[in-house]
Design a protein around this motif. Structure first.
Motif, PDB file in Angstrom:
ATOM      1  N   ARG A  13      40.116  26.671  66.434  1.00  0.00           N
ATOM      2  CA  ARG A  13      40.607  25.503  67.182  1.00  0.00           C
ATOM      3  C   ARG A  13      42.085  25.763  67.447  1.00  0.00           C
ATOM      4  O   ARG A  13      42.890  25.839  66.524  1.00  0.00           O
ATOM      5  N   THR A  39      43.591  27.130  63.945  1.00  0.00           N
ATOM      6  CA  THR A  39      42.944  27.041  62.644  1.00  0.00           C
ATOM      7  C   THR A  39      41.537  27.604  62.747  1.00  0.00           C
ATOM      8  O   THR A  39      40.801  27.279  63.675  1.00  0.00           O
ATOM      9  N   ILE A  41      37.866  27.615  62.161  1.00  0.00           N
ATOM     10  CA  ILE A  41      36.867  26.579  61.906  1.00  0.00           C
ATOM     11  C   ILE A  41      35.635  27.164  61.218  1.00  0.00           C
ATOM     12  O   ILE A  41      35.037  26.539  60.360  1.00  0.00           O
ATOM     13  N   ALA A  42      35.266  28.393  61.592  1.00  0.00           N
ATOM     14  CA  ALA A  42      34.104  29.063  60.995  1.00  0.00           C
ATOM     15  C   ALA A  42      34.321  30.564  61.080  1.00  0.00           C
ATOM     16  O   ALA A  42      34.964  31.054  62.014  1.00  0.00           O
ATOM     17  N   THR A  61      37.645  30.236  56.602  1.00  0.00           N
ATOM     18  CA  THR A  61      37.724  28.895  57.174  1.00  0.00           C
ATOM     19  C   THR A  61      38.945  28.167  56.613  1.00  0.00           C
ATOM     20  O   THR A  61      39.202  28.213  55.420  1.00  0.00           O
ATOM     21  N   GLY A  62      39.708  27.553  57.517  1.00  0.00           N
ATOM     22  CA  GLY A  62      40.904  26.817  57.114  1.00  0.00           C
ATOM     23  C   GLY A  62      42.197  27.594  57.278  1.00  0.00           C
ATOM     24  O   GLY A  62      43.273  27.005  57.254  1.00  0.00           O
ATOM     25  N   GLU A  80      34.634  19.551  72.933  1.00  0.00           N
ATOM     26  CA  GLU A  80      35.899  20.059  72.410  1.00  0.00           C
ATOM     27  C   GLU A  80      35.988  21.569  72.658  1.00  0.00           C
ATOM     28  O   GLU A  80      35.003  22.287  72.503  1.00  0.00           O
ATOM     29  N   PHE A  82      37.021  25.400  71.953  1.00  0.00           N
ATOM     30  CA  PHE A  82      37.234  26.323  70.837  1.00  0.00           C
ATOM     31  C   PHE A  82      37.358  27.733  71.391  1.00  0.00           C
ATOM     32  O   PHE A  82      36.990  28.001  72.534  1.00  0.00           O
TER      33      PHE A  82
END
Length: 97
Positions: A13, A39, A41-42, A61-62, A80, A82
């Motif tokens: 994202r 960031t 996301i997966a 992730t994160g 959204e 990505f």
């Protein structure tokens, strides 16, 4: 949203213009280029080598990452936007203390 990227791909994202992250860096609204940070996301499960061994990814992730201008594919999921990119397109992981 449940997305599981394959192999060495990650879903990111992108930070919005002017968004402030944990480190306190602000990208001004007057910036003409899209931010090159985001960031994760997966993340996929890693690359399978010829020997059959799976090499796990360094990003998870994160993580907040920095990526190049002309990398990735933009996709829209549930309205959204990505980015999907390979792990080797990630330039750096931003460490927060």
């Amino acid at each position: 949203m449940n997305v599981r990227p394959l192999h060495d791909r990650i879903v990111v994202r992108r930070f919005e213009d002017g968004e402030q992250n944990v480190g306190g860096i602000i990208i001004p609204d007057t910036a003409k280029e899209k931010p090159q940070r985001g960031t994760v996301i997966a993340a996929g499960s890693g690359v399978v080598r010829e020997s059959g061994a799976r090499v796990p990814l360094d990003v998870k992730t994160g993580d907040v990452i920095v990526f190049g201008k002309y990398t990735s594919q933009e996709i829209t999921l549930d309205g959204e936007a990505f980015l999907i990119m390979r792990e080797d397109e990630v330039l750096a992981v931003v460490e927060t203390n």
